[in-house]
Design a protein around this motif. Structure first.
Motif, short mmCIF file in Angstrom:
data_model
loop_
_atom_site.label_atom_id
_atom_site.label_comp_id
_atom_site.label_asym_id
_atom_site.label_seq_id
_atom_site.Cartn_x
_atom_site.Cartn_y
_atom_site.Cartn_z
N VAL A 178 0.85 -1.19 0.00
CA VAL A 178 0.00 0.00 0.00
C VAL A 178 0.89 1.25 0.00
CG1 VAL A 178 -1.91 1.18 1.13
CG2 VAL A 178 -1.67 -1.29 1.40
N THR A 179 0.52 2.24 -0.82
CA THR A 179 1.27 3.50 -0.83
C THR A 179 0.34 4.65 -0.49
OG1 THR A 179 0.88 4.19 -3.15
CG2 THR A 179 2.61 2.56 -2.77
N VAL A 180 0.90 5.69 0.12
CA VAL A 180 0.18 6.94 0.36
C VAL A 180 1.07 8.04 -0.21
CG1 VAL A 180 1.08 6.90 2.73
CG2 VAL A 180 -0.69 8.54 2.09
N GLU A 181 0.53 8.76 -1.20
CA GLU A 181 1.35 9.69 -1.99
C GLU A 181 0.64 11.02 -2.18
OE1 GLU A 181 3.07 7.59 -5.54
OE2 GLU A 181 1.74 5.97 -4.86
N ASP A 182 1.42 12.03 -2.52
CA ASP A 182 0.88 13.36 -2.83
C ASP A 182 1.75 14.04 -3.88
OD1 ASP A 182 -0.60 15.68 -2.80
OD2 ASP A 182 0.42 16.50 -1.04
N PRO A 183 1.42 13.88 -5.17
CA PRO A 183 0.32 13.09 -5.72
C PRO A 183 0.78 11.68 -6.08
CG PRO A 183 1.32 14.39 -7.45
CD PRO A 183 2.09 14.69 -6.19
N VAL A 184 -0.18 10.83 -6.51
CA VAL A 184 0.18 9.52 -7.06
C VAL A 184 0.79 9.79 -8.44
CG1 VAL A 184 -0.68 7.31 -7.91
CG2 VAL A 184 -1.61 8.29 -5.81
N GLU A 185 2.08 9.55 -8.56
CA GLU A 185 2.79 9.97 -9.77
C GLU A 185 2.91 8.88 -10.83
OE1 GLU A 185 6.48 11.38 -8.20
OE2 GLU A 185 5.64 13.30 -7.60
N GLU A 199 -7.24 19.02 2.17
CA GLU A 199 -8.41 19.90 2.29
C GLU A 199 -9.57 19.22 3.01
OE1 GLU A 199 -9.46 21.36 -1.54
OE2 GLU A 199 -7.58 22.48 -1.81
N ILE A 200 -9.66 17.89 2.91
CA ILE A 200 -10.76 17.18 3.58
C ILE A 200 -10.23 16.36 4.77
CG2 ILE A 200 -12.16 17.07 1.50
CD1 ILE A 200 -11.28 14.14 1.15
N GLY A 201 -8.99 16.65 5.19
CA GLY A 201 -8.43 15.98 6.35
C GLY A 201 -7.75 14.65 6.06
N LEU A 202 -7.62 14.31 4.77
CA LEU A 202 -6.97 13.04 4.40
C LEU A 202 -5.47 13.28 4.28
CD1 LEU A 202 -7.93 10.13 3.72
CD2 LEU A 202 -7.76 10.75 1.32
N THR A 203 -4.80 13.40 5.43
CA THR A 203 -3.37 13.68 5.48
C THR A 203 -2.57 12.39 5.49
OG1 THR A 203 -3.38 13.69 7.89
CG2 THR A 203 -3.81 15.80 6.77
N GLU A 206 -3.21 10.60 8.79
CA GLU A 206 -4.54 10.02 8.88
C GLU A 206 -4.66 8.76 8.03
OE1 GLU A 206 -7.99 9.61 10.66
OE2 GLU A 206 -6.68 11.33 11.05
N VAL A 207 -4.10 8.81 6.79
CA VAL A 207 -4.15 7.64 5.91
C VAL A 207 -3.34 6.50 6.50
CG1 VAL A 207 -3.52 6.75 3.64
CG2 VAL A 207 -4.56 9.01 3.83
N LEU A 208 -2.19 6.82 7.09
CA LEU A 208 -1.33 5.78 7.67
C LEU A 208 -2.04 5.01 8.77
CD1 LEU A 208 2.26 7.35 7.84
CD2 LEU A 208 1.59 5.23 6.72
N ARG A 209 -2.80 5.72 9.59
CA ARG A 209 -3.54 5.04 10.66
C ARG A 209 -4.52 4.03 10.08
NH1 ARG A 209 -3.92 10.41 12.59
NH2 ARG A 209 -2.53 10.82 14.34
N SER A 210 -5.18 4.40 8.98
CA SER A 210 -6.14 3.50 8.35
C SER A 210 -5.45 2.35 7.65
CB SER A 210 -7.01 4.27 7.35
OG SER A 210 -7.76 5.28 8.01
N ILE A 211 -4.29 2.63 7.03
CA ILE A 211 -3.55 1.59 6.33
C ILE A 211 -3.17 0.46 7.28
CG2 ILE A 211 -1.30 1.08 5.26
CD1 ILE A 211 -1.50 3.70 3.78
#
Length: 430
Positions: A178-185, A199-203, A206-211
């Motif tokens: 699983v990757t979390v990126e900004d942006p998905v390149e 902007e919607i709190g998906l930092t 936050e994503v890492l906790r869900s991952i």
């Protein structure tokens, strides 16, 4: 020589396409649209250096900016705030993936288009310029079942290319990656890729906790930017996950110091960190106009002190119609540090930076300067280019330079082959 555009004969849509196409053909990584009082100056970043291309007349200035903003999905009515966008298009059979940024200046909006090229990632780790000893270290690092591997360097130093090359190797049916990126390149089949949205709190945090609740085996974090992300990444690695990420630092020593500054507990950092890969991109010397020149005393001493090799001549870039200023293309120089038990203990005990430096830059770690000088002797780049990238007053370089007498004595006693740098020289027929 870059082909010029006749602005009087083409519609604005074709002008924009032609600028992008010419930049892509020239191998540019970025296109800069710099506003001036009466025009827009266009510059291309080729092999890491900005060169002037042309001036856009005032008569088409507004239409040109508007066209770029439209195709990149920006709001053309907003010129007071920075904006980000993206363009995916095909021009004359060239598939292009670009990121666009606008910034308000006192002379108008400045636009920068970054042309993404991950073709190097698809060619594999062996084609990224790693020396034989560093390549062995890289393959050892990704065999670890858990821990953190960090790729460090400045913006535009090829960190993402290296990380994606590692993901290509790690991406097997047996693992949940699983990757979390900004942006998905770069979209990769078989990998779950997540785009952050602050902007919607998906930092990142936050994503890492869900991952971690998604039963992952390997996690790639696009960038460690803050304390919270660093702490979660470290905790993820010590609970049985292999974590890959990037961070903006100059070398391995500074990376450890940066993580310390992020308030990561030292005992957790010591147990989780597996390796650090630092890199910079050096311009390749043009093979069409490369010549040899006598080496000056300073260059001889520098190479002798760092590589234990005597040289009389060095390659230099003269410049021709096939290159830009004597250079064509780029190659990475690397510093690969595998965290030994000795370094883990030192980090855990909160050892001083000076003492830690001595452990990090022991004989088994090839510094950026040493790796760059190896490529100079292979006629891949020039010593001027390496000295432009690596500052000689850097603390890690001082440690190496201080070894001149020791290396000289070792070479006299035929012990020089124990140095991995010289093993690389032999493997590369230097």
């Amino acid at each position: 020589m870059l082909r010029q555009i006749d602005f009087t004969k083409l519609p604005i849509t074709e002008i924009v396409n032609e600028i992008i196409y010419i930049a892509a053909q020239a191998g540019a990584s970025d296109i800069h649209f710099d506003p001036t009082e009466t025009s827009i100056k266009i510059r291309f970043r080729i092999d890491g250096v900005l060169i002037d291309y042309t001036l856009i007349p005032e008569s088409i200035r507004k239409n040109l900016i508007a066209r770029i903003k439209i195709i990149s999905g920006m709001d053309i009515t907003e010129s007071r705030l920075p904006q980000d966008g993206a363009i995916k298009m095909t021009i004359k059979d060239i598939n292009l993936d670009m990121r666009v940024s606008s910034l308000p200046t006192n002379e108008g909006e400045k636009i920068v288009i970054r042309i993404l090229d991950y073709s190097a990632s698809l060619k594999g780790l062996e084609n990224l310029g790693f020396s034989p000893s560093n390549l062995i270290k890289m393959k050892e690092l990704i065999k670890e079942p858990n821990g953190i591997i960090l790729v460090t360097g400045a913006t535009g130093s090829g960190k993402s290319t290296t990380v994606y090359s590692l993901l290509q190797i790690l991406n097997t049916p047996e693992v949940n990656l699983v990757t979390v990126e900004d942006p998905v390149e770069m979209n990769i089949d078989g990998i779950n890729q997540i785009q952050v949205n602050s902007e919607i709190g998906l930092t990142f945090a936050e994503v890492l906790r869900s991952i971690l609740r998604q039963d992952p085996d390997i996690i790639m974090i696009g960038e460690i930017r803050d304390d919270e992300t660093a702490k979660i990444a470290v905790r993820a690695s010590i609970t049985g996950h292999l974590v890959l990420s990037t961070i903006h630092t100059n070398n391995a020593l500074n990376t450890i110091e940066r993580l310390r500054d992020m308030d990561v507990e030292t005992y957790l950092l010591a147990s989780s960190l597996n390796g650090i890969v630092s890199q910079k991109l050096a311009r390749r010397i043009c093979p069409h106009c490369m010549k040899k020149r006598p080496a000056i005393d300073y260059e001889k001493k520098l190479i002798k002190a760092n590589l234990g090799v005597d040289i009389d001549q060095l390659a230099y870039a003269q410049g021709c119609d096939q290159c830009v200023g004597g250079y064509k293309g780029r190659i990475a120089i690397h510093e690969v540090l595998i965290i030994s038990q000795e370094i883990r203990d030192a980090i855990s005990n909160g050892i001083s930076k000076e003492e830690l430096r001595k452990l990090v830059y022991k004989d088994n770690t090839t510094t950026l300067l040493q790796d760059g000088l190896q490529k100079v002797l292979q006629n891949i780049t020039t010593i001027e280019e390496i000295l432009r990238l690596v500052e000689l007053d850097d603390e890690s370089v001082k440690i190496i330079t201080a070894k001149e007498e020791k290396i000289s004595n070792d070479s006299k006693s035929n012990n020089i082959k124990s140095n991995p740098i010289n093993e690389d020289m032999e493997m590369l027929d230097i």
